[in-house]
Enzyme design. Structure first.
Site, mmCIF file in Angstrom:
data_model
loop_
_atom_site.group_PDB
_atom_site.id
_atom_site.type_symbol
_atom_site.label_atom_id
_atom_site.label_comp_id
_atom_site.label_asym_id
_atom_site.label_seq_id
_atom_site.Cartn_x
_atom_site.Cartn_y
_atom_site.Cartn_z
ATOM 1 N N ASP A 5 0.819 -1.215 0.000
ATOM 2 C CA ASP A 5 0.000 0.000 0.000
ATOM 3 C C ASP A 5 0.852 1.264 0.000
ATOM 4 O O ASP A 5 0.643 2.173 0.785
ATOM 5 C CB ASP A 5 -0.944 0.033 1.204
ATOM 6 C CG ASP A 5 -1.749 -1.234 1.355
ATOM 7 O OD1 ASP A 5 -1.943 -1.669 2.519
ATOM 8 O OD2 ASP A 5 -2.149 -1.805 0.343
ATOM 9 N N GLU A 62 -10.850 0.718 -4.322
ATOM 10 C CA GLU A 62 -10.173 1.189 -3.095
ATOM 11 C C GLU A 62 -8.942 2.002 -3.473
ATOM 12 O O GLU A 62 -8.725 2.282 -4.657
ATOM 13 C CB GLU A 62 -9.786 -0.011 -2.231
ATOM 14 C CG GLU A 62 -8.950 -1.040 -2.966
ATOM 15 C CD GLU A 62 -8.865 -2.379 -2.226
ATOM 16 O OE1 GLU A 62 -9.524 -2.542 -1.184
ATOM 17 O OE2 GLU A 62 -8.124 -3.266 -2.690
HETATM 18 C C1 6LW Z 1 -5.881 -1.877 1.967
HETATM 19 C C2 6LW Z 1 -6.507 -2.054 0.638
HETATM 20 C C3 6LW Z 1 -5.750 -3.228 0.169
HETATM 21 O O1 6LW Z 1 -6.639 -1.080 2.816
HETATM 22 O O2 6LW Z 1 -5.463 -4.019 1.241
HETATM 23 O O3 6LW Z 1 -4.436 -3.940 -1.595
HETATM 24 C C4 6LW Z 1 -5.820 -3.310 2.433
HETATM 25 N N1 6LW Z 1 -5.407 -3.377 -1.043
HETATM 26 O O4 6LW Z 1 -6.338 -0.962 -0.249
HETATM 27 C C5 6LW Z 1 -4.783 -3.538 3.501
HETATM 28 O O5 6LW Z 1 -3.513 -3.530 2.924
#
Ligand code: 6LW
Length: 490
Positions: free
Chosen positions: A13, A180
Site C-alpha cells: 500500500d 479502493e
Molecule cells: C488496503 C486495501 C488493500 O486497505 O489491502 O491492496 C488493504 N489493497 O487498499 C490492507 O492492505
C-alpha cells in the site's frame, strides 16, 4: 530503469510524495510498532528507511488490534511546509487519523482523528478552498461493517478534526470488486481520481478517471484498468494500490505487488512489496509500462551488535503491538527479552526485521539458560516457524492455522547460534508445483528441519503482512548477541 522491487519485503500500500527535492514513501504496518515506515530517496533508486510515523503507543492504540487490524494504507502529502499522513487504524478506536510533521523522519504529531470519515484507504487533497478526504467505502466497523459503498468523499476541517458534510459517492471504477486506494491529483485543467479495483489478489488492477473538479463528475480512462498483471505470467503479480509522483524524468507510479514462486499454484514468501513503473500521457490519459522485475544486484548484509540501547531506535525493527523499547532491553553488549507468551499469542515479545530477499539468512546467538526463546519468522500469530532454545534443548516449531509440528535436538550447555535460511525452490519440470521457497532451520551446524515455505506466504496466511524474522522470548528471560541478516536475489 528503476530497481524492482523498489522497496522489498513487507511494504504494501505505498504512498509517495515529492518535496524539497526528495521523495518520501510510506507503507502499511498493521499490528507492528513502530508503524508506517518512512523511506526517503533523492533519485527514486536508492531508498533509506529514515523513520516511522508511529513511534509512540498512544499514537495508534494497537495493543488489542486483531490480526490484520491496525495500520492500513496511509497516504503521505506535503503542503505549505507540513507533511501529512492520513491513515485508517483498523479495528481500533482511533479510526481515520491525520498525523503531521515538518521533518518526515519525525517526530510526528500524536494524530487527530477525523470524525465523520469511515472506510479505509483515505487520501488527502486540497483545492484553493477546501481539503478533501477521498476513501474506500469498505466499512470495517459499526452496523454497516462489511458493506462496500464504493469510493466516497467528504470535505474536512483538518484543524477541527471533522467532516464538513455527508459522504458523497464517487466514480468507483469499471465494476471490478473492491474499488479502493483512491488518490486525487490536479494536473492542468483536469482533476484525476486514481483507484485500485479487482481486490488485492491476482485480479488487482489500477484504474483512473478525470473530471473538472475534486468532486467530479469523473469520466473513466478508455483503457481502464490501465495497469494490471491479471492473467499474465509476469514475475510480479497483484499489482495495484498505486500512487503517482512526478519526477524530472517523467511520471512514476508506485504500487504494491508480489513475487510468487511456484508452478501451477504460486506463493509469495515476502508478501506485498513496493514496486514502480513509468507512465506516459497521451491525450490527457496515462499509459503504464508493465512492472518489470529488476532486483538490486549483490548481497545485502546487516550486522547488529548490542553495544547500547540506541540500537533499538533504529527504524527497521518491528515488535508486535508494542514498541521495541517495551519489548527488549540492552545492557553489557547483550539484548534481553523477557516473555510470558508464545508466538501464537497476540502479545508475544518479539523483535524482528522484514525479510527483503528470496535468498536470505537470519542469524543470532542465544543464551537460554534462564528462559525459553530464540529466532522466529512470523506472518501472524497463526502462521509462524521458530527455533526455540531452552537450556540444552533446541526445538524447531512450525505453526500453521492451528496445526503444529516440532523437532527437537540436544546441544551442549551455553550459548548457541540459531540460523534461518530461505531460498527459492529448485527448478522443476514444467508445470510441476514447486511450492514456495525452501526454509532451513539450523542450530549451530545441525540442520534441525527443512520446511516448504509455501505455507508461510501471503496466499496461504491470508495476511496483509509479510515475513518478519527476529528474536523472541516465550518464557523467562533470554539474551542475544550478533543479530545478522544477509539477502540476495538469485
Ligand atoms: C488496503 C486495501 C488493500 O486497505 O489491502 O491492496 C488493504 N489493497 O487498499 C490492507 O492492505
Amino acid at each position: 530503469m528503476l530497481p524492482n522491487p523498489l522497496i522489498p519485503g513487507f511494504n504494501p500500500d505505498p504512498s509517495i510524495v515529492r518535496a524539497d527535492d526528495a521523495y518520501y514513501l510510506v507503507t502499511s504496518s498493521f499490528e507492528y510498532l513502530p508503524g508506517i515506515p518512512v523511506y526517503r530517496s533523492t533519485d527514486m533508486v536508492t531508498w533509506e528507511h529514515v523513520g516511522n510515523v508511529i513511534t509512540r503507543p498512544e499514537q495508534a492504540g494497537l495493543e488489542n488490534v486483531s490480526t490484520n487490524g491496525g495500520v492500513w494504507a496511509p497516504t503521505i502529502r506535503h503542503r505549505d511546509g507540513v507533511f501529512y499522513v492520513i491513515v485508517t487504524i483498523a479495528m481500533s478506536s482511533r479510526g481515520c487519523v491525520v498525523f503531521t510533521a515538518t521533518d518526515p523522519a519525525g517526530p510526528w504529531s500524536d494524530g487527530t482523528t477525523l470524525e465523520g470519515v469511515g472506510g479505509v484507504d483515505p487520501d488527502l487533497a486540497w483545492d484553493d478552498d477546501a481539503a478533501y478526504v477521498t476513501y474506500s467505502g469498505f466499512m470495517l466497523n459499526g452496523p454497516e461493517a462489511g458493506r462496500h459503498k464504493g469510493i466516497q468523499q467528504v470535505r474536512v476541517d483538518l484543524e477541527a478534526g471533522k467532516a464538513l458534510e455527508e459522504p458523497r459517492p464517487m466514480w468507483s471504477g469499471t465494476g471490478l470488486k473492491a474499488p479502493e486506494a483512491p488518490h486525487l491529483y490536479q494536473r492542468g485543467d483536469h482533476w484525476y481520481l486514481l483507484i485500485a479495483e479487482g481486490g488485492t489478489e491476482r485480479g488487482h488492477s489500477v484504474s483512473i478517471a478525470r473530471g473538472p473538479a475534486p468532486e467530479g463528475p469523473f469520466v473513466g480512462h478508455p483503457a481502464n484498468p490501465f495497469l494490471s498483471a491479471r492473467g499474465t505470467n509476469r514475475p510480479i503479480q497483484n499489482t495495484g494500490h498505486a500512487d503517482l509522483v512526478s519526477t524530472p524524468d517523467g511520471d512514476v507510479l508506485v504500487m504494491l505487488g508480489m513475487r510468487p514462486l511456484g508452478g501451477l499454484q504460486s506463493f509469495s514468501p515476502l508478501g506485498r512489496e513496493t514496486f514502480a513503473t513509468s507512465l506516459t500521457w497521451v491525450d490527457g490519459w496515462p499509459y503504464a509500462e508493465p512492472v518489470r522485475l529488476a532486483p538490486r544486484p549483490g548481497t545485502e548484509e546487516e550486522l547488529f551488535r548490542f553495544a547500547d540501547a540506541t540500537v533499538l531506535a533504529g527504524p527497521g525493527w518491528l515488535s508486535v503491538r508494542a514498541t521495541p523499547a517495551e519489548t527488549a532491553t540492552v545492557a553489557d553488549g547483550r539484548l534481553s527479552i523477557t516473555g510470558t507468551a508464545d508466538l501464537d499469542h497476540p502479545h508475544v515479545r518479539f523483535l524482528g526485521r522484514r525479510q527483503r530477499h528470496m535468498t536470505s539468512t537470519f542469524t543470532t546467538v542465544v543464551d537460554a539458560r534462564s528462559g525459553k526463546g530464540g529466532l522466529a519468522s512470523r506472518y501472524d500469530e497463526h502462521h509462524w516457524f521458530a527455533l526455540e532454545a531452552h537450556g540444552t534443548t533446541i526445538t524447531a516449531k512450525a505453526h500453521l492455522a492451528g496445526l503444529a509440528q516440532s523437532w527437537q535436538i540436544e546441544v551442549p550447555p551455553g550459548e548457541i547460534e540459531l540460523r534461518i535460511e530461505t531460498s527459492p525452490p529448485p527448478a522443476a519440470a514444467m508445470g510441476e508445483v514447486t511450492g514456495g521457497d525452501r526454509i532451513r532451520l539450523y542450530a549451530g551446524d545441525t540442520l534441525v528441519t527443512e520446511l516448504d515455505g509455501r505455507y508461510w506466504t501471503a496466499e496461504t496466511c491470508a495476511s496483509f503482512t509479510g515475513r518478519v524474522t527476529g528474536m523472541y522470548a516465550s518464557g523467562g528471560t533470554v539474551s542475544f548477541t550478533d543479530f545478522r541478516y544477509t539477502g540476495r536475489e538469485s
